[in-house]
Structures are given as C-alpha cells and as structure tokens.
Design a protein around this motif. Structure first.
Motif, PDB file in Angstrom:
ATOM      1  N   PRO A  74       1.353 -11.962  13.188  1.00 30.06           N
ATOM      2  CA  PRO A  74       1.592 -10.690  13.882  1.00 30.06           C
ATOM      3  C   PRO A  74       1.709  -9.548  12.883  1.00 30.06           C
ATOM      4  CG  PRO A  74       3.578 -12.039  13.874  1.00 30.06           C
ATOM      5  CD  PRO A  74       2.466 -12.908  13.363  1.00 30.06           C
ATOM      6  N   PRO A  75       1.324  -8.339  13.260  1.00 31.78           N
ATOM      7  CA  PRO A  75       1.430  -7.183  12.346  1.00 31.78           C
ATOM      8  C   PRO A  75       2.862  -6.999  11.855  1.00 31.78           C
ATOM      9  CG  PRO A  75       0.154  -6.612  14.282  1.00 31.78           C
ATOM     10  CD  PRO A  75       0.747  -7.962  14.563  1.00 31.78           C
ATOM     11  N   CYS A  76       2.991  -6.634  10.589  1.00 28.82           N
ATOM     12  CA  CYS A  76       4.295  -6.424   9.975  1.00 28.82           C
ATOM     13  C   CYS A  76       4.436  -4.934   9.650  1.00 28.82           C
ATOM     14  CB  CYS A  76       4.434  -7.268   8.720  1.00 28.82           C
ATOM     15  SG  CYS A  76       5.997  -7.060   7.844  1.00 28.82           S
ATOM     16  N   PRO A  77       5.135  -4.158  10.469  1.00 24.40           N
ATOM     17  CA  PRO A  77       5.240  -2.709  10.230  1.00 24.40           C
ATOM     18  C   PRO A  77       5.849  -2.372   8.878  1.00 24.40           C
ATOM     19  CG  PRO A  77       6.024  -3.296  12.429  1.00 24.40           C
ATOM     20  CD  PRO A  77       5.852  -4.580  11.681  1.00 24.40           C
ATOM     21  N   PHE A  78       6.745  -3.228   8.383  1.00 22.29           N
ATOM     22  CA  PHE A  78       7.408  -2.942   7.114  1.00 22.29           C
ATOM     23  C   PHE A  78       6.476  -3.127   5.925  1.00 22.29           C
ATOM     24  CE2 PHE A  78      10.222  -4.318   3.576  1.00 22.29           C
ATOM     25  CZ  PHE A  78      10.927  -3.138   3.420  1.00 22.29           C
ATOM     26  N   ALA A  79       5.381  -3.851   6.108  1.00 24.61           N
ATOM     27  CA  ALA A  79       4.508  -4.186   4.983  1.00 24.61           C
ATOM     28  C   ALA A  79       3.891  -2.952   4.331  1.00 24.61           C
ATOM     29  CB  ALA A  79       3.401  -5.140   5.449  1.00 24.61           C
ATOM     30  N   ARG A  80       3.630  -1.903   5.124  1.00 24.96           N
ATOM     31  CA  ARG A  80       2.979  -0.725   4.562  1.00 24.96           C
ATOM     32  C   ARG A  80       3.867  -0.022   3.535  1.00 24.96           C
ATOM     33  NH1 ARG A  80       4.263   4.216   7.194  1.00 24.96           N
ATOM     34  NH2 ARG A  80       5.799   3.970   8.866  1.00 24.96           N
ATOM     35  N   PHE A  81       5.165  -0.316   3.537  1.00 22.35           N
ATOM     36  CA  PHE A  81       6.056   0.317   2.569  1.00 22.35           C
ATOM     37  C   PHE A  81       5.972  -0.362   1.202  1.00 22.35           C
ATOM     38  CE2 PHE A  81       8.095   1.319   6.680  1.00 22.35           C
ATOM     39  CZ  PHE A  81       8.099   2.704   6.583  1.00 22.35           C
ATOM     40  N   TYR A  82       5.954  -1.705   1.191  1.00 20.12           N
ATOM     41  CA  TYR A  82       5.934  -2.362  -0.125  1.00 20.12           C
ATOM     42  C   TYR A  82       4.523  -2.673  -0.621  1.00 20.12           C
ATOM     43  CZ  TYR A  82       5.769  -6.847   2.483  1.00 20.12           C
ATOM     44  OH  TYR A  82       5.434  -7.888   3.314  1.00 20.12           O
ATOM     45  N   TRP A  83       3.508  -2.461   0.224  1.00 23.42           N
ATOM     46  CA  TRP A  83       2.124  -2.571  -0.251  1.00 23.42           C
ATOM     47  C   TRP A  83       1.491  -1.190  -0.439  1.00 23.42           C
ATOM     48  CZ3 TRP A  83       1.283  -6.711  -2.584  1.00 23.42           C
ATOM     49  CH2 TRP A  83       1.607  -7.972  -2.086  1.00 23.42           C
ATOM     50  N   ALA A  84       2.291  -0.133  -0.511  1.00 24.87           N
ATOM     51  CA  ALA A  84       1.769   1.224  -0.696  1.00 24.87           C
ATOM     52  C   ALA A  84       1.057   1.337  -2.040  1.00 24.87           C
ATOM     53  CB  ALA A  84       2.904   2.241  -0.620  1.00 24.87           C
ATOM     54  N   ASN A  85       0.011   2.156  -2.071  1.00 28.77           N
ATOM     55  CA  ASN A  85      -0.808   2.280  -3.282  1.00 28.77           C
ATOM     56  C   ASN A  85      -0.033   2.832  -4.470  1.00 28.77           C
ATOM     57  OD1 ASN A  85      -3.110   1.296  -2.015  1.00 28.77           O
ATOM     58  ND2 ASN A  85      -3.721   3.320  -1.277  1.00 28.77           N
ATOM     59  N   PHE A  86       0.993   3.657  -4.216  1.00 27.23           N
ATOM     60  CA  PHE A  86       1.706   4.270  -5.340  1.00 27.23           C
ATOM     61  C   PHE A  86       2.734   3.327  -5.963  1.00 27.23           C
ATOM     62  CE2 PHE A  86       4.075   5.352  -1.498  1.00 27.23           C
ATOM     63  CZ  PHE A  86       5.378   5.006  -1.841  1.00 27.23           C
ATOM     64  N   ILE A  87       2.959   2.169  -5.355  1.00 19.73           N
ATOM     65  CA  ILE A  87       3.889   1.177  -5.909  1.00 19.73           C
ATOM     66  C   ILE A  87       3.107   0.203  -6.784  1.00 19.73           C
ATOM     67  CG2 ILE A  87       5.515  -0.666  -5.380  1.00 19.73           C
ATOM     68  CD1 ILE A  87       6.167   0.705  -2.790  1.00 19.73           C
ATOM     69  N   PRO A  88       3.532  -0.035  -8.012  1.00 18.14           N
ATOM     70  CA  PRO A  88       2.845  -1.016  -8.870  1.00 18.14           C
ATOM     71  C   PRO A  88       2.770  -2.380  -8.187  1.00 18.14           C
ATOM     72  CG  PRO A  88       4.437   0.253 -10.139  1.00 18.14           C
ATOM     73  CD  PRO A  88       4.667   0.605  -8.695  1.00 18.14           C
ATOM     74  N   LYS A  89       1.636  -3.027  -8.324  1.00 19.79           N
ATOM     75  CA  LYS A  89       1.434  -4.310  -7.648  1.00 19.79           C
ATOM     76  C   LYS A  89       2.484  -5.345  -8.052  1.00 19.79           C
ATOM     77  CE  LYS A  89      -2.061  -3.543  -4.974  1.00 19.79           C
ATOM     78  NZ  LYS A  89      -1.886  -2.072  -5.016  1.00 19.79           N
ATOM     79  N   LYS A  90       2.951  -5.249  -9.305  1.00 17.25           N
ATOM     80  CA  LYS A  90       3.967  -6.197  -9.753  1.00 17.25           C
ATOM     81  C   LYS A  90       5.232  -6.061  -8.901  1.00 17.25           C
ATOM     82  CE  LYS A  90       6.475  -7.676 -13.889  1.00 17.25           C
ATOM     83  NZ  LYS A  90       6.683  -7.435 -15.350  1.00 17.25           N
ATOM     84  N   LEU A  91       5.605  -4.824  -8.567  1.00 16.21           N
ATOM     85  CA  LEU A  91       6.782  -4.602  -7.730  1.00 16.21           C
ATOM     86  C   LEU A  91       6.511  -5.002  -6.284  1.00 16.21           C
ATOM     87  CD1 LEU A  91       8.187  -1.187  -9.030  1.00 16.21           C
ATOM     88  CD2 LEU A  91       9.085  -3.485  -9.414  1.00 16.21           C
ATOM     89  N   SER A  92       5.288  -4.741  -5.803  1.00 20.55           N
ATOM     90  CA  SER A  92       4.940  -5.132  -4.436  1.00 20.55           C
ATOM     91  C   SER A  92       5.079  -6.635  -4.254  1.00 20.55           C
ATOM     92  CB  SER A  92       3.511  -4.678  -4.108  1.00 20.55           C
ATOM     93  OG  SER A  92       3.399  -3.272  -4.142  1.00 20.55           O
ATOM     94  N   VAL A  93       4.575  -7.377  -5.230  1.00 19.26           N
ATOM     95  CA  VAL A  93       4.670  -8.834  -5.157  1.00 19.26           C
ATOM     96  C   VAL A  93       6.128  -9.269  -5.237  1.00 19.26           C
ATOM     97  CG1 VAL A  93       4.078 -10.991  -6.327  1.00 19.26           C
ATOM     98  CG2 VAL A  93       2.358  -9.192  -6.089  1.00 19.26           C
ATOM     99  N   PHE A  94       6.917  -8.570  -6.068  1.00 17.84           N
ATOM    100  CA  PHE A  94       8.345  -8.897  -6.161  1.00 17.84           C
ATOM    101  C   PHE A  94       9.046  -8.687  -4.824  1.00 17.84           C
ATOM    102  CE2 PHE A  94      12.743  -7.591  -6.862  1.00 17.84           C
ATOM    103  CZ  PHE A  94      13.233  -8.673  -7.577  1.00 17.84           C
ATOM    104  N   PHE A  95       8.737  -7.578  -4.139  1.00 16.39           N
ATOM    105  CA  PHE A  95       9.307  -7.328  -2.818  1.00 16.39           C
ATOM    106  C   PHE A  95       8.897  -8.411  -1.831  1.00 16.39           C
ATOM    107  CE2 PHE A  95       9.230  -2.568  -3.968  1.00 16.39           C
ATOM    108  CZ  PHE A  95      10.466  -2.680  -4.570  1.00 16.39           C
ATOM    109  N   TRP A  96       7.634  -8.781  -1.885  1.00  8.30           N
ATOM    110  CA  TRP A  96       7.122  -9.814  -0.976  1.00  8.30           C
ATOM    111  C   TRP A  96       7.838 -11.142  -1.212  1.00  8.30           C
ATOM    112  CZ3 TRP A  96       4.516 -14.441  -1.955  1.00  8.30           C
ATOM    113  CH2 TRP A  96       3.958 -15.059  -0.829  1.00  8.30           C
ATOM    114  N   ARG A  97       8.029 -11.487  -2.487  1.00  9.15           N
ATOM    115  CA  ARG A  97       8.726 -12.743  -2.805  1.00  9.15           C
ATOM    116  C   ARG A  97      10.195 -12.665  -2.390  1.00  9.15           C
ATOM    117  NH1 ARG A  97       6.804 -14.851  -8.697  1.00  9.15           N
ATOM    118  NH2 ARG A  97       7.938 -16.686  -7.940  1.00  9.15           N
TER     119      ARG A  97
END
Length: 206
Positions: free
Chosen positions: A171-194
């Motif tokens: 199902p769509p995850c509305p919160f995902a657009r915040f931690y997968w935002a382009n201005f956030i370094p991918k390393k931090l995005s993955v950390f948030f996801w984990r």
C-alpha cells in the motif's frame, strides 16, 4: 511511493521471464514455439484448462504454474471462434465463467458453436443472452483467433507489464516522500528506512 528501497524481487523477475516462456510457446509461430507446443501438448485455443504433462521438465512445470496469470491478463481477437466460450476472455470484459459465476456452466463449448445456436445453450439464462450478444457484437475481430496481452495497448507481451502483475504491491506510504526526498542524502534516507523497519545494526541486535 510504497516506502521500500525500489529493489526488484529476484523471484518476481524470474517468474516474469518464465511467464514470457509460456507466452512465447503458446502464441508465437516460431520453430521453437511449434516444438514446445508439440512436446508439452499446448493447445492455445483452450489456455484455461492447460496442465503440463508429468514428463515435462522442471523448468517448464514452473513456467506452466504461471498459466493462470497468463489467462487472467490475456484477451482474444476472434476469428473462427474455436476458443472456449466460458473460460476464454473473447469479450475483453473477462471470462464468462467469472461474469456469470452464479450460473452453472455445462460441458465446454466453443464460441463459434454458441453463436451458431444464438447463445441459447445450457447453463446460460435467457435473461443473460442479450448481454452476451452485445459482448459478441463488440468483440475484437480478425481473420483467425489471435491471443493478445491485455495489459499493453498494442497487445504485445512485455517483461515490465508481467512483473507488475506478479509482484506483491504494498500500500502507498505517505510518509515515504519525506525520507526519500531528493535533497536528503541517500545514506540518510536508507538509515531512516532501516530505522522504521528496526534494522539498524546496533549492538543489541547484532
């Protein structure tokens, strides 16, 4: 959009290519397709009832296991009408066995035989005949029965469309657009996801 890493499941990718093998064997007119049809007893006029023989290879049995997915997502251009009246999607609205699930379907009958009888056949209620006639009149027609991949606009099978049918969609995850935002370094995005999935390798978890 689903909150994941966007990495394809290898099992779904493999299944997509296996489904392509089934589609090629049932639809194409190549020498390989003719060989496969002869070896494994494939009748592309009646896909819904196909079952691989017990002597088939492990690879082909795994391919044939996906036949319900192929039947569900295929449609027909009707020519002679030798296809199964109840089980094949000749109307492009779905199989009649599903549309009229509350009626008892009799022994198999071809679309040509049903149309020659003006659809006055056992198992089809008189009140349903006008609807079936409308479906028959609006069907896609051609010189001979031709199987199409219903998901694509031109009826051509693609691995991408098969993968979308086989994969498990979250199902769509509305919160995902915040931690997968382009201005956030991918390393931090993955950390948030984990963090969300409690998969950070802290000492206690290790």
């Amino acid at each position: 959009m689903e909150g994941g890493l966007g990495i394809r499941s290898i099992e779904d990718v493999v299944s997509s290519f296996r489904l392509k093998g089934v589609w090629s064997g049932m639809v194409n007119k190549s020498i390989w397709a003719s060989f496969i049809c002869g070896k494994y007893g494939i009748d592309n006029i009646s896909l819904a009832g196909y079952a691989s023989p017990c002597t088939a290879s492990k690879f082909w049995k795994e391919c044939a296991y996906l036949n319900p997915v192929l039947v569900k997502n295929s449609a027909w251009k009707v020519g002679r009408g030798d296809i199964n009246f109840w089980l094949e999607n000749w109307s492009n609205e779905g199989a009649l066995a599903v549309i009229f699930s509350d009626e008892d379907q009799p022994i198999p009958i071809s679309l040509r035989e049903a149309s020659e009888a003006d659809f006055i056949i056992p198992g089809l209620a008189d009140s349903s005949i006008p609807q079936v006639q409308n479906l028959f009149e609006s069907r896609l027609s051609t010189d001979s029965d031709k199987l199409l991949w219903a998901i694509t606009s031109d009826g051509t099978f693609t691995i991408k469309s098969a993968f979308e049918q086989l994969r498990k969609v979250a199902p769509p995850c509305p919160f995902a657009r915040f931690y997968w935002a382009n201005f956030i370094p991918k390393k931090l995005s993955v950390f948030f996801w984990r963090s969300i999935h409690k998969a950070i390798p802290v000492d206690v978890r290790i």
